[in-house]
Design an enzyme around this catalytic site. Structure first.
Site, PDB file in Angstrom:
ATOM      1  N   ARG A 228       0.588  -1.195  -0.100  1.00 20.58           N
ATOM      2  CA  ARG A 228      -0.036  -0.135   0.093  1.00 20.58           C
ATOM      3  C   ARG A 228       0.692   1.166  -0.098  1.00 20.58           C
ATOM      4  O   ARG A 228       1.798   1.261   0.771  1.00 20.58           O
ATOM      5  CB  ARG A 228      -1.032   0.022   1.389  1.00 20.58           C
ATOM      6  CG  ARG A 228      -2.147  -1.011   1.178  1.00 20.58           C
ATOM      7  CD  ARG A 228      -3.215  -0.400   0.036  1.00 20.58           C
ATOM      8  NE  ARG A 228      -4.377  -1.304   0.032  1.00 20.58           N
ATOM      9  CZ  ARG A 228      -4.589  -2.121  -0.627  1.00 20.58           C
ATOM     10  NH1 ARG A 228      -3.399  -2.312  -1.665  1.00 20.58           N
ATOM     11  NH2 ARG A 228      -5.753  -3.120  -1.052  1.00 20.58           N
ATOM     12  N   HIS A 276      -1.496   0.930  -9.795  1.00 24.29           N
ATOM     13  CA  HIS A 276      -2.060  -0.139  -8.756  1.00 24.29           C
ATOM     14  C   HIS A 276      -2.832  -1.134  -9.400  1.00 24.29           C
ATOM     15  O   HIS A 276      -4.047  -1.473  -9.208  1.00 24.29           O
ATOM     16  CB  HIS A 276      -2.915   0.823  -7.827  1.00 24.29           C
ATOM     17  CG  HIS A 276      -3.397  -0.059  -6.585  1.00 24.29           C
ATOM     18  ND1 HIS A 276      -3.685   0.704  -5.508  1.00 24.29           N
ATOM     19  CD2 HIS A 276      -3.677  -1.392  -6.397  1.00 24.29           C
ATOM     20  CE1 HIS A 276      -4.179  -0.139  -4.496  1.00 24.29           C
ATOM     21  NE2 HIS A 276      -4.010  -1.469  -5.105  1.00 24.29           N
TER      22      HIS A 276
HETATM   23  P1  NDP Z   1      -1.826 -11.482   4.365  1.00 25.48           P
HETATM   24  O1  NDP Z   1      -2.713 -10.762   5.492  1.00 25.48           O
HETATM   25  O2  NDP Z   1      -1.823 -12.799   4.091  1.00 25.48           O
HETATM   26  O3  NDP Z   1      -0.306 -11.123   4.972  1.00 25.48           O
HETATM   27  C1  NDP Z   1       0.285 -10.104   5.354  1.00 25.48           C
HETATM   28  C2  NDP Z   1       1.595 -10.085   5.983  1.00 25.48           C
HETATM   29  O4  NDP Z   1       2.061  -9.002   6.393  1.00 25.48           O
HETATM   30  C3  NDP Z   1       1.774 -11.334   7.130  1.00 25.48           C
HETATM   31  O5  NDP Z   1       2.822 -12.153   6.819  1.00 25.48           O
HETATM   32  C4  NDP Z   1       1.929 -10.427   8.104  1.00 25.48           C
HETATM   33  O6  NDP Z   1       2.280 -11.138   9.338  1.00 25.48           O
HETATM   34  C5  NDP Z   1       2.807  -9.207   7.857  1.00 25.48           C
HETATM   35  N1  NDP Z   1       2.520  -8.078   8.610  1.00 25.48           N
HETATM   36  C6  NDP Z   1       1.442  -7.295   8.953  1.00 25.48           C
HETATM   37  N2  NDP Z   1       1.533  -6.318   9.687  1.00 25.48           N
HETATM   38  C7  NDP Z   1       2.910  -6.515  10.087  1.00 25.48           C
HETATM   39  C8  NDP Z   1       3.745  -5.917  10.799  1.00 25.48           C
HETATM   40  N3  NDP Z   1       3.460  -4.617  11.464  1.00 25.48           N
HETATM   41  N4  NDP Z   1       5.136  -6.164  11.032  1.00 25.48           N
HETATM   42  C9  NDP Z   1       5.458  -7.143  10.179  1.00 25.48           C
HETATM   43  N5  NDP Z   1       4.590  -8.136   9.356  1.00 25.48           N
HETATM   44  C10 NDP Z   1       3.453  -7.583   9.320  1.00 25.48           C
HETATM   45  O7  NDP Z   1      -2.168 -10.406   3.217  1.00 25.48           O
HETATM   46  P2  NDP Z   1      -1.976 -10.588   1.730  1.00 25.48           P
HETATM   47  O8  NDP Z   1      -0.506 -11.301   1.533  1.00 25.48           O
HETATM   48  O9  NDP Z   1      -3.012 -11.576   0.959  1.00 25.48           O
HETATM   49  O10 NDP Z   1      -1.926  -9.290   1.095  1.00 25.48           O
HETATM   50  C11 NDP Z   1      -1.024  -8.286   1.621  1.00 25.48           C
HETATM   51  C12 NDP Z   1      -1.223  -7.065   0.998  1.00 25.48           C
HETATM   52  O11 NDP Z   1      -0.879  -6.776  -0.590  1.00 25.48           O
HETATM   53  C13 NDP Z   1      -2.750  -6.701   0.976  1.00 25.48           C
HETATM   54  O12 NDP Z   1      -2.986  -6.027   2.516  1.00 25.48           O
HETATM   55  C14 NDP Z   1      -2.793  -5.299   0.199  1.00 25.48           C
HETATM   56  O13 NDP Z   1      -2.593  -4.142   0.957  1.00 25.48           O
HETATM   57  C15 NDP Z   1      -1.702  -5.624  -0.660  1.00 25.48           C
HETATM   58  N6  NDP Z   1      -2.203  -6.064  -2.131  1.00 25.48           N
HETATM   59  C16 NDP Z   1      -1.784  -5.095  -3.249  1.00 25.48           C
HETATM   60  C17 NDP Z   1      -2.398  -5.612  -4.397  1.00 25.48           C
HETATM   61  C18 NDP Z   1      -2.133  -4.476  -5.647  1.00 25.48           C
HETATM   62  O14 NDP Z   1      -2.672  -4.578  -6.738  1.00 25.48           O
HETATM   63  N7  NDP Z   1      -1.167  -3.574  -5.560  1.00 25.48           N
HETATM   64  C19 NDP Z   1      -3.475  -6.489  -4.887  1.00 25.48           C
HETATM   65  C20 NDP Z   1      -3.559  -7.278  -3.597  1.00 25.48           C
HETATM   66  C21 NDP Z   1      -3.244  -6.821  -2.346  1.00 25.48           C
HETATM   67  P3  NDP Z   1       1.966 -12.354   9.969  1.00 25.48           P
HETATM   68  O15 NDP Z   1       2.088 -13.421   9.019  1.00 25.48           O
HETATM   69  O16 NDP Z   1       2.666 -12.586  11.300  1.00 25.48           O
HETATM   70  O17 NDP Z   1       0.516 -12.098  10.019  1.00 25.48           O
HETATM   71  C1  OXD Z   2      -6.142  -5.363  -3.170  1.00 29.93           C
HETATM   72  C2  OXD Z   2      -5.735  -4.566  -4.231  1.00 29.93           C
HETATM   73  O1  OXD Z   2      -6.242  -5.165  -2.059  1.00 29.93           O
HETATM   74  O2  OXD Z   2      -5.995  -4.771  -5.454  1.00 29.93           O
HETATM   75  O3  OXD Z   2      -6.437  -6.516  -3.594  1.00 29.93           O
HETATM   76  O4  OXD Z   2      -5.144  -3.523  -3.744  1.00 29.93           O
END
Ligand code: NDP
Ligand code: OXD
Length: 313
Positions: A228, A276
């Site tokens: 993000r 994005h």
């Molecule tokens: P998940 O919830 O599966 O994974 C999130 C990861 O981030 C986990 O490993 C989590 O740790 C880690 N995390 C969260 N907070 C912290 C922190 N404070 N310190 C360290 N690690 C942290 O999410 P996804 O992998 O499915 O998606 C991740 C993000 O990708 C979405 O939230 C979205 O913002 C972004 N995204 C962007 C897209 C785009 O088109 N640009 C499309 C889709 C998603 P833990 O394993 O310990 O919980």
């Molecule tokens: C998502 C994105 O969160 O597209 O899936 O950003």
């Protein structure tokens, strides 16, 4: 009984078409067509207007149409219903494609050779390192981070990952928490962020973090962010590029979206900008996932991929 599509910036029509086919007999409303608020059982949101999901007395669940849910929590008047997010192989595969593309772009100096071609310059770099000599660090080792990490390993890169809680991943160095972050940064040439936006991750991609990336690697340091835009401090990234603390960046997300025309990020050869769309929510795939969840829930199964409101992701 009906579904409510509450979208900002996305067209409703493709979603209505897919959902009507998958859930025949149910009314699919948008915020513009909604008349009977009592009938709404499921709300599907992408950046819904704050307050628009209030006063839905029979709401059973809120579906984020993306994997991220920061847009859901941006609503201070969010109803107290379960929040389900997208976890889908189609979206995951798209993200890993984009991440692999960007890692390779920096590793194989794509922007340099692209410029050389335009300038008709034949200048071979004899120092091309092996993928194994390049250390990639993933911030976020969730659904998307883990898949991308695995695919980068298949390409031969030396990959590590960082998460909030400790995580064991076979064949991969893993780190967690504040101390773990410093340790991972110290061994990272290409840093990839797939973090969700939460109060803890806001602004984390800043000058202090960039300063911890080593400058003695075979390539980099480079920063890739598809998590993000709120996690990055663009002024710090630009300053680091100017100072040589970063050699390149690939950004799919921005502090302000769309990226304003005056942003200096647009014009830099050392920055790759995409709008994005590294992993779009493809309506066929995501509507199928949501309809499947609704039907399973109505058969008595539990929601899958529920969001933890206290963690914020
Ligand atoms: P998940 O919830 O599966 O994974 C999130 C990861 O981030 C986990 O490993 C989590 O740790 C880690 N995390 C969260 N907070 C912290 C922190 N404070 N310190 C360290 N690690 C942290 O999410 P996804 O992998 O499915 O998606 C991740 C993000 O990708 C979405 O939230 C979205 O913002 C972004 N995204 C962007 C897209 C785009 O088109 N640009 C499309 C889709 C998603 P833990 O394993 O310990 O919980
Ligand atoms: C998502 C994105 O969160 O597209 O899936 O950003």
């Amino acid at each position: 009984m009906s579904l409510l599509l509450a979208l900002t910036g996305w067209r409703s029509e493709p979603w209505i078409a897919r959902l009507s086919a998958l859930l025949p007999g149910r009314r699919i409303d948008t915020l513009g067509t909604l008349r009977d608020r009592d009938a709404v059982q499921y709300a599907l949101t992408w950046r819904h207007p704050p307050g628009s999901l209030e006063a839905l007395p029979n709401l059973r669940a809120i579906f984020s149409l993306g994997a991220g849910v920061d847009h859901v929590f941006a609503d201070p008047r969010l109803p107290d219903a379960p929040i389900v997010r997208v976890v889908d192989p189609d979206l995951t595969a798209r993200m890993s494609e984009w991440v692999a593309l960007q890692v390779l772009l920096h590793h194989r100096q794509f922007r340099r050779y692209d410029r050389q071609q335009r300038e008709r310059v034949w200048d071979e770099d004899e120092s091309q390192p092996r993928a194994a000599d390049v250390r990639v660090g993933l911030l976020g080792l969730g659904v998307l981070g883990l898949d991308a990490a695995r695919k980068l390993q298949t390409l031969g890169f030396t990959v590590a990952g960082w998460s909030r809680a400790p995580k064991q991943v076979e064949g991969m160095a893993t780190y967690h928490g504040a101390q773990g972050l410093d340790a991972m940064l110290a061994r990272t040439d290409i840093l990839v962020s797939l973090l969700p936006l939460t109060p803890d991750t806001r602004g984390v991609l800043n000058a202090a973090l960039i300063a911890k990336l080593p400058r003695d690697g075979r390539i980099g340091p480079a920063l890739i962010n598809a998590g993000r835009g709120g996690s990055q401090v663009e002024a710090d990234i630009l300053a680091a590029l100017e100072a040589g603390a970063l050699k390149g960046a690939s950004l799919d997300v921005f502090e302000t979206e769309p990226l304003p025309a005056h942003s200096p990020l647009w014009g830099r050869e050392d920055v790759f900008v995409s709008p994005h769309n590294s992993a779009i929510s493809e309506p066929d795939a995501v509507a199928g996932y949501i309809a499947g969840q609704i039907l399973a829930h109505e058969r008595g199964e539990s929601w899958r991929n529920l969001v933890d409101r206290t963690r914020g992701y």
